[in-house]
Design a protein around this motif. Sequence first.
Motif, PDB file in Angstrom:
ATOM      1  N   ASP A   1       1.259  -0.750   0.072  1.00 24.79           N
ATOM      2  CA  ASP A   1       0.183  -0.212  -0.622  1.00 24.79           C
ATOM      3  C   ASP A   1       0.810   1.420   0.178  1.00 24.79           C
ATOM      4  O   ASP A   1       2.063   1.267   0.621  1.00 24.79           O
ATOM      5  CB  ASP A   1      -0.712  -0.064   1.352  1.00 24.79           C
ATOM      6  N   CYS A   2       0.544   1.941  -0.967  1.00 26.60           N
ATOM      7  CA  CYS A   2       1.601   3.366  -1.317  1.00 26.60           C
ATOM      8  C   CYS A   2       0.736   4.730  -1.621  1.00 26.60           C
ATOM      9  O   CYS A   2       0.163   4.804  -2.283  1.00 26.60           O
ATOM     10  CB  CYS A   2       2.582   3.046  -1.931  1.00 26.60           C
ATOM     11  N   GLY A   3       0.159   5.069  -0.242  1.00 24.54           N
ATOM     12  CA  GLY A   3      -0.836   6.527  -0.270  1.00 24.54           C
ATOM     13  C   GLY A   3      -1.728   5.919  -1.100  1.00 24.54           C
ATOM     14  O   GLY A   3      -2.778   6.839  -2.021  1.00 24.54           O
ATOM     15  N   GLY A   4      -2.797   4.699  -0.465  1.00 22.06           N
ATOM     16  CA  GLY A   4      -3.736   4.160  -1.005  1.00 22.06           C
ATOM     17  C   GLY A   4      -3.867   3.796  -2.167  1.00 22.06           C
ATOM     18  O   GLY A   4      -4.784   3.382  -2.593  1.00 22.06           O
ATOM     19  N   THR A   5      -2.323   3.591  -2.681  1.00 21.24           N
ATOM     20  CA  THR A   5      -2.605   2.733  -4.644  1.00 21.24           C
ATOM     21  C   THR A   5      -2.321   0.908  -3.211  1.00 21.24           C
ATOM     22  O   THR A   5      -0.825   1.407  -3.192  1.00 21.24           O
ATOM     23  CB  THR A   5      -1.323   3.555  -5.064  1.00 21.24           C
ATOM     24  N   VAL A   6      -2.817   0.027  -4.116  1.00 16.66           N
ATOM     25  CA  VAL A   6      -2.606  -1.343  -3.866  1.00 16.66           C
ATOM     26  C   VAL A   6      -2.134  -1.860  -4.702  1.00 16.66           C
ATOM     27  O   VAL A   6      -2.787  -1.832  -5.574  1.00 16.66           O
ATOM     28  CB  VAL A   6      -4.146  -1.747  -2.956  1.00 16.66           C
ATOM     29  N   SER A   7      -0.631  -2.802  -4.696  1.00 15.70           N
ATOM     30  CA  SER A   7      -0.893  -3.099  -5.546  1.00 15.70           C
ATOM     31  C   SER A   7       0.544  -4.577  -4.630  1.00 15.70           C
ATOM     32  O   SER A   7       0.392  -4.736  -3.329  1.00 15.70           O
ATOM     33  CB  SER A   7       0.916  -2.984  -6.715  1.00 15.70           C
ATOM     34  N   SER A   8       0.476  -5.303  -5.737  1.00 18.67           N
ATOM     35  CA  SER A   8       1.403  -6.704  -4.920  1.00 18.67           C
ATOM     36  C   SER A   8       2.466  -7.125  -5.431  1.00 18.67           C
ATOM     37  O   SER A   8       2.809  -7.368  -6.906  1.00 18.67           O
ATOM     38  CB  SER A   8       0.454  -7.931  -5.299  1.00 18.67           C
ATOM     39  N   ALA A   9       2.855  -7.269  -4.557  1.00 20.91           N
ATOM     40  CA  ALA A   9       4.619  -8.660  -4.996  1.00 20.91           C
ATOM     41  C   ALA A   9       4.037  -9.887  -5.079  1.00 20.91           C
ATOM     42  O   ALA A   9       3.419  -9.941  -4.216  1.00 20.91           O
ATOM     43  CB  ALA A   9       5.822  -7.453  -4.413  1.00 20.91           C
ATOM     44  N   VAL A  10       5.041 -10.382  -5.907  1.00 24.47           N
ATOM     45  CA  VAL A  10       4.813 -12.006  -5.944  1.00 24.47           C
ATOM     46  C   VAL A  10       5.744 -13.016  -6.458  1.00 24.47           C
ATOM     47  O   VAL A  10       6.605 -12.315  -7.327  1.00 24.47           O
ATOM     48  CB  VAL A  10       3.240 -12.502  -7.289  1.00 24.47           C
ATOM     49  N   LEU A  11       5.539 -14.423  -5.206  1.00 25.93           N
ATOM     50  CA  LEU A  11       7.091 -15.254  -6.184  1.00 25.93           C
ATOM     51  C   LEU A  11       6.537 -16.266  -6.488  1.00 25.93           C
ATOM     52  O   LEU A  11       5.337 -17.060  -5.297  1.00 25.93           O
ATOM     53  CB  LEU A  11       7.679 -15.284  -4.198  1.00 25.93           C
ATOM     54  N   LYS A  12       6.599 -16.997  -7.187  1.00 26.97           N
ATOM     55  CA  LYS A  12       5.383 -18.071  -7.265  1.00 26.97           C
ATOM     56  C   LYS A  12       6.364 -18.976  -7.870  1.00 26.97           C
ATOM     57  O   LYS A  12       7.595 -19.693  -8.351  1.00 26.97           O
ATOM     58  CB  LYS A  12       5.326 -17.663  -9.374  1.00 26.97           C
ATOM     59  N   TYR A  13       5.991 -20.419  -7.707  1.00 23.50           N
ATOM     60  CA  TYR A  13       6.230 -21.642  -7.223  1.00 23.50           C
ATOM     61  C   TYR A  13       5.608 -22.728  -7.779  1.00 23.50           C
ATOM     62  O   TYR A  13       5.452 -22.308  -7.958  1.00 23.50           O
ATOM     63  CB  TYR A  13       7.395 -22.004  -5.938  1.00 23.50           C
ATOM     64  N   THR A  14       6.416 -23.389  -7.802  1.00 21.00           N
ATOM     65  CA  THR A  14       5.997 -25.263  -8.370  1.00 21.00           C
ATOM     66  C   THR A  14       6.643 -26.457  -7.186  1.00 21.00           C
ATOM     67  O   THR A  14       7.367 -25.813  -6.749  1.00 21.00           O
ATOM     68  CB  THR A  14       6.233 -25.936  -9.133  1.00 21.00           C
ATOM     69  N   LEU A  15       5.961 -27.210  -6.769  1.00 19.29           N
ATOM     70  CA  LEU A  15       6.499 -27.872  -5.569  1.00 19.29           C
ATOM     71  C   LEU A  15       5.769 -29.678  -6.626  1.00 19.29           C
ATOM     72  O   LEU A  15       4.562 -29.902  -6.799  1.00 19.29           O
ATOM     73  CB  LEU A  15       5.638 -28.251  -4.436  1.00 19.29           C
ATOM     74  N   SER A  16       7.467 -30.271  -7.189  1.00 20.43           N
ATOM     75  CA  SER A  16       6.783 -31.961  -7.711  1.00 20.43           C
ATOM     76  C   SER A  16       6.278 -32.916  -6.440  1.00 20.43           C
ATOM     77  O   SER A  16       6.566 -32.533  -5.158  1.00 20.43           O
ATOM     78  CB  SER A  16       7.916 -31.781  -8.338  1.00 20.43           C
ATOM     79  N   HIS A  17       5.975 -33.944  -6.575  1.00 18.08           N
ATOM     80  CA  HIS A  17       5.514 -35.115  -5.756  1.00 18.08           C
ATOM     81  C   HIS A  17       6.808 -36.328  -5.448  1.00 18.08           C
ATOM     82  O   HIS A  17       7.017 -36.112  -4.941  1.00 18.08           O
ATOM     83  CB  HIS A  17       4.922 -36.489  -7.003  1.00 18.08           C
ATOM     84  N   ASP A  18       8.057 -35.499  -5.958  1.00 17.82           N
ATOM     85  CA  ASP A  18       9.187 -35.750  -5.500  1.00 17.82           C
ATOM     86  C   ASP A  18       9.515 -34.545  -4.561  1.00 17.82           C
ATOM     87  O   ASP A  18      10.773 -34.781  -3.818  1.00 17.82           O
ATOM     88  CB  ASP A  18      10.451 -36.051  -6.261  1.00 17.82           C
ATOM     89  N   GLN A  19       9.249 -34.097  -3.518  1.00 15.32           N
ATOM     90  CA  GLN A  19       9.581 -33.114  -2.941  1.00 15.32           C
ATOM     91  C   GLN A  19      10.069 -31.399  -3.272  1.00 15.32           C
ATOM     92  O   GLN A  19      11.148 -31.585  -2.616  1.00 15.32           O
ATOM     93  CB  GLN A  19       9.338 -33.349  -1.363  1.00 15.32           C
ATOM     94  N   GLN A  20      10.700 -31.427  -4.014  1.00 14.95           N
ATOM     95  CA  GLN A  20      11.131 -30.726  -4.949  1.00 14.95           C
ATOM     96  C   GLN A  20      10.352 -29.249  -4.829  1.00 14.95           C
ATOM     97  O   GLN A  20       9.352 -29.459  -5.751  1.00 14.95           O
ATOM     98  CB  GLN A  20      12.155 -30.908  -5.276  1.00 14.95           C
ATOM     99  N   VAL A  21      11.126 -27.843  -4.507  1.00 15.05           N
ATOM    100  CA  VAL A  21      10.543 -27.113  -5.316  1.00 15.05           C
ATOM    101  C   VAL A  21      11.203 -26.381  -5.826  1.00 15.05           C
ATOM    102  O   VAL A  21      12.748 -26.101  -6.374  1.00 15.05           O
ATOM    103  CB  VAL A  21      10.810 -26.004  -3.458  1.00 15.05           C
ATOM    104  N   GLU A  22      10.263 -25.936  -6.916  1.00  9.92           N
ATOM    105  CA  GLU A  22      11.008 -24.614  -8.045  1.00  9.92           C
ATOM    106  C   GLU A  22      10.850 -23.075  -7.977  1.00  9.92           C
ATOM    107  O   GLU A  22       9.551 -22.994  -8.064  1.00  9.92           O
ATOM    108  CB  GLU A  22      10.876 -24.983  -9.600  1.00  9.92           C
TER     109      GLU A  22
END
Length: 135
Positions: free
Chosen positions: A54-75
């Motif tokens: 929130d910056c002076g009433g203007t709202v935006s988002s920062a995002v970190l994306k990942y994937t999680l595989s069945h073998d418990q590895q995160v990318e």
Amino acid sequence: MARYILSQTCIFRFSQGYNNSQRLSKYTCCGSTNSSNTNVIHDRQKQRFTVTLDCGGTVSSAVLKYTLSHDQQVELISTEVPESHRGKGAAAHLAKAALDFVVEENLTARISCWYIRKYVDENPHLGYQAYIEDE
């Protein structure tokens, strides 16, 4: 039972595993001197960490994306921070939260995002390198 970790200007609260975690921190927004609380939200279904900015009433988002595989590895795929908030610590909050998730869940991680790689390299004292699988 909640566990708190104090690190420089950040307070982390871990409650019932990382799934219900909140991260509270203070930093300067848009160059102003007013501090604001920033919560890093982990959405396991959408496989992302998000900070609402929130910056002076203007709202935006920062995002970190990942994937999680069945073998418990995160990318760790990418971080996206609005231009108005770059250089103010939002990406660092996201990177730390994602890497703490990897550690808490005892996963291995592959890093596709240049910023997260830089964060790991610049913070060897945090011990994330032991969880990183180099390509």
